[in-house]
Design an enzyme around this catalytic site. Structure first.
Site, PDB file in Angstrom:
ATOM      1  N   TYR A 108       0.842  -1.203   0.000  1.00  0.00           N
ATOM      2  CA  TYR A 108       0.000   0.000   0.000  1.00  0.00           C
ATOM      3  C   TYR A 108       0.875   1.250   0.000  1.00  0.00           C
ATOM      4  O   TYR A 108       1.815   1.357   0.794  1.00  0.00           O
ATOM      5  CB  TYR A 108      -0.903   0.035   1.246  1.00  0.00           C
ATOM      6  CG  TYR A 108      -1.644   1.348   1.392  1.00  0.00           C
ATOM      7  CD1 TYR A 108      -2.911   1.510   0.837  1.00  0.00           C
ATOM      8  CD2 TYR A 108      -1.053   2.447   2.022  1.00  0.00           C
ATOM      9  CE1 TYR A 108      -3.575   2.725   0.926  1.00  0.00           C
ATOM     10  CE2 TYR A 108      -1.715   3.660   2.113  1.00  0.00           C
ATOM     11  CZ  TYR A 108      -2.970   3.794   1.560  1.00  0.00           C
ATOM     12  OH  TYR A 108      -3.610   5.000   1.636  1.00  0.00           O
ATOM     13  N   GLU A 195      -3.257   7.764  -4.043  1.00  0.00           N
ATOM     14  CA  GLU A 195      -3.205   6.448  -3.407  1.00  0.00           C
ATOM     15  C   GLU A 195      -2.988   5.372  -4.455  1.00  0.00           C
ATOM     16  O   GLU A 195      -3.676   5.357  -5.480  1.00  0.00           O
ATOM     17  CB  GLU A 195      -4.521   6.199  -2.653  1.00  0.00           C
ATOM     18  CG  GLU A 195      -4.476   4.993  -1.744  1.00  0.00           C
ATOM     19  CD  GLU A 195      -5.776   4.843  -0.963  1.00  0.00           C
ATOM     20  OE1 GLU A 195      -5.736   4.911   0.276  1.00  0.00           O
ATOM     21  OE2 GLU A 195      -6.831   4.661  -1.594  1.00  0.00           O
TER      22      GLU A 195
END
Lengths: 384, 287
Positions: A108, A195
């Site tokens: 992530y 993101e």
């Protein structure tokens, strides 16, 4: 402003963030063509502004161009429901057709503003593909952080993250470069969120943004004409877009007392006191600092387009906003729109005496309350 | 006494557009000593009785302002703050709303180690009633006294002040610290100033959902503030997550709800007003 995944990837690519090869398509035949160009084995991803697409059936694999065409035909035009779309779901109008990658690891990466540090922060976690909220709730220590210094993520910071994430071998250098490119993209696009989840390391040593989300700070769009053009109005609540176009901030809620208030804090306090009085607000509406007659009129129009509204509470404490200007706007709008629901007004601030006189002279039946509590009580009683 | 501004404050106004001129005039009416305007391209003349300069540097050389109110539009407001910081203006209130967050990151870095305190942006400014109105709040609702008011919201500050004044309770200084993600002066900064101010006997602190500024303030108040505080958190009934980005809530560790803030403030001995209409009456019971 949110971008679609395919738009976010186009933007990130220009900054040097590697992404899978792929093509956005809006019909099944184009999906077949895209799959042919990509070597046959592809992934099809529904392009909507909401997460959780995989679980809702918005991400499918295809092993051949023919299968890609069949899958695309089934996905295009479907209403995709995910935990972020609400029960009404979103219409799928476009797919991103991408090559399948030999994935070795999922990580992530996300950059957003750290309010307390007053700087952007890059967060990383070895648990890619999992929503960061889940990681934060379950295992907060698993989230690594590096603050951007000025616009930059320094090379040593990216290396530190890569080492901490256990990235080794061929993928190390491309991963470091991709993190720094992501930081540059965040900075130069005035993003509020960049993101990449998951950021994948492939078996052949590449580091690739498999998914991408890019939100742009609305306040910066005046200097990003090329990004502003990427806005997809179909993905936004029509009333909220309507409000933004008139300089208003509107959020629809579930109650029946419509609210028009100046200032976000007072608007929230007004919602709170309506509930305290036993009612439920139908909306949040901040007319802002300089509400013109047109804004007030559009505010009424937007509030009244919600059929559940039974009364309207207008709570104005003028600072920048002059109460007399507002009162003229209220009278003009009430006459023009022939408003029939009861209106309870509570007005204070700059030029309040002229404002009250304009309302009294209008011949319209306004209920004027002396304070917030009384106004809420009256508005709730009339909505019942 | 009061904090940040008083009758000796020499005020400059940056940005003399319609809003800047209207509010400069209002400030003068309520006792501010406006000594200079700064408006690029309009230097050399006078406006509303004060001289206007092209640059802050000239204004400082000629008039020695120690505080500046900024009304420059959002696209240029951060630049105006930087100009004031460079000129070592002691206090800057940036009224402008809608400044890109990225510009405020630059401003925050420039403020570190500087001689300037920034209030705002996206705020109503500061008023010490009877001494100096340094912002856009309606002057007539205030009265001089001993209660300090600090709030993230502009109009909710007016609401609190209106309630206090109606009960005959005057204010030492009222400050709107602004609702943006990056602001120059925090609740903690203001609580500290009020605690040290002999002219302030009680404090009203009005927070909102989002961020952790109220929790930090509660922590500070518990150990460092001896004066009585009345608190309110707006947005207890707001739907969660509407303006917070996907990852935005994480940094604060999932905090930011009204319930958490209220609990932290209560635990710190702050008297919470039962509704937004009870701020004044709650404070009256403490004095």
């Amino acid at each position: 402003m949110k971008l679609h995944e395919f738009q976010a990837k186009q933007v990130l690519r220009t900054y040097g963030v590697p992404t899978p090869e792929g093509f956005p398509v809006s019909d099944a035949a184009s999906a077949r063509d895209a799959a042919e160009k990509l070597g046959g084995r592809v992934v099809l991803k529904a392009q909507i502004h909401a997460g959780g697409r995989g679980k809702g059936g918005g991400v499918k694999l295809a092993g051949s161009p023919a299968e890609a065409e069949r899958q695309a035909a089934a996905m295009l035009g479907m209403t995709l429901v995910t935990h972020q779309t609400g029960p009404q779901g979103r219409l799928v109008k476009r797919l991103l057709v991408e090559e399948q990658l030999p994935i070795a690891r999922e990580i992530y990466l996300g950059i957003t503003l750290d309010r307390s540090a007053r700087r952007p922060v890059l967060m990383a976690s070895a648990q890619g593909g999992v929503e960061i909220e889940e990681v934060a709730a379950r295992d907060p220590a698993a989230i690594l952080r590096e603050h951007l210094s000025g616009p930059l993520l320094h090379a040593f910071q990216a290396r530190r993250l890569a080492f901490a994430l256990g990235i080794r071998g061929d993928a190390f250098r491309p991963a470091v470069a991709a993190m720094r490119a992501l930081a540059k993209a965040y900075d130069e696009t005035d993003a509020s969120l960049a993101e990449v989840n998951p950021f994948v390391l492939t078996e052949d040593g590449r580091a690739v943004a498999l998914d991408a989300k890019l939100d742009i700070d609305d306040n910066s769009l005046f200097r990003h004409a090329e990004l502003a053009r990427l806005r997809d109005l179909d993905e936004e609540e029509p009333l909220e877009t309507d409000a933004i176009n008139h300089g208003l901030n509107y959020i629809k809620l579930d109650g029946n007392v419509g609210c028009m208030v100046n200032g976000a804090g007072l608007a929230m306090a007004t919602m709170d006191i309506i509930q305290h009085a036993g009612g439920m607000p139908a909306n949040f509406l901040d007319v802002g600092g300089g509400a013109s007659k047109d804004q007030v009129k559009n505010g009424f129009r937007i509030i009244l387009s919600d059929p559940s509204v039974r009364s309207i509470l207008i709570n104005i404490f003028g600072g920048i906003l002059k109460v007399d200007v507002l009162a003229e706007g209220i009278v003009a709008a009430a006459k023009e729109l022939a408003i029939s629901v009861p209106m309870v007004l509570r007005l204070e601030g700059t030029n309040v005496e002229e404002g009250r006189r304009i309302l009294a002279d209008s011949g319209l039946d306004f209920i004027v309350a002396s304070d917030m509590k009384e106004a809420a009580r009256q508005a709730v009683a009339r909505a019942a | 006494m009061s904090i940040l501004v008083d009758e000796t404050t020499r005020v400059a106004v940056q940005g003399l557009g319609r809003a800047g001129r209207f509010h400069a005039e209002q400030c003068i009416r309520f006792g501010a000593r406006v000594v200079a305007g700064v408006h690029p391209g309009r230097g050399g003349g006078t406006d509303l009785g004060f001289p206007v300069y092209n640059t802050m540097r000239e204004a400082v050389q000629q008039q020695r302002p120690d505080a500046s109110m900024i009304f420059v539009p959002a696209s240029g407001a951060a630049d105006a703050i930087l100009e004031a910081v460079e000129s070592e203006i002691r206090l800057v209130a940036c009224i402008t709303e809608g400044i890109p967050a990225r510009d405020m990151v630059t401003v925050a870095a420039a403020l570190d180690g500087s001689r300037t305190r920034l209030v705002g942006p996206n705020c109503p400014g500061v008023i010490s009633p009877g001494k100096c109105k340094f912002g856009i709040m309606p002057g007539h609702i205030h009265r001089a006294g001993a209660v300090g008011v600090v709030s993230r919201s502009g109009t909710l500050t007016y609401e609190a002040v209106g309630q206090l004044s109606n009960l005959g309770i005057g204010q030492s200084t009222c400050i709107g610290i602004g609702g943006d993600p990056i602001i120059g002066t925090s609740f903690v900064d203001v609580l500290d100033l009020f605690e040290r101010d002999p002219g302030t006997a009680g404090i009203v602190m009005i927070g909102e959902i989002g961020g952790t500024a109220e929790e930090e303030a509660a922590e500070f108040a518990k150990s460092r503030v001896t004066k009585p505080i009345v608190g309110l958190i707006a947005g207890a009934t707001a739907p969660p997550g509407r303006r917070m980005g996907h990852a935005g809530a994480i940094i604060s560790g999932g905090k930011g709800t009204a319930a958490e803030k209220q609990a932290a403030m209560k635990a710190a001995g702050i008297a919470m007003a039962p509704t937004p209409a009870d701020i004044g009456s709650t404070l009256a019971t403490l004095l």
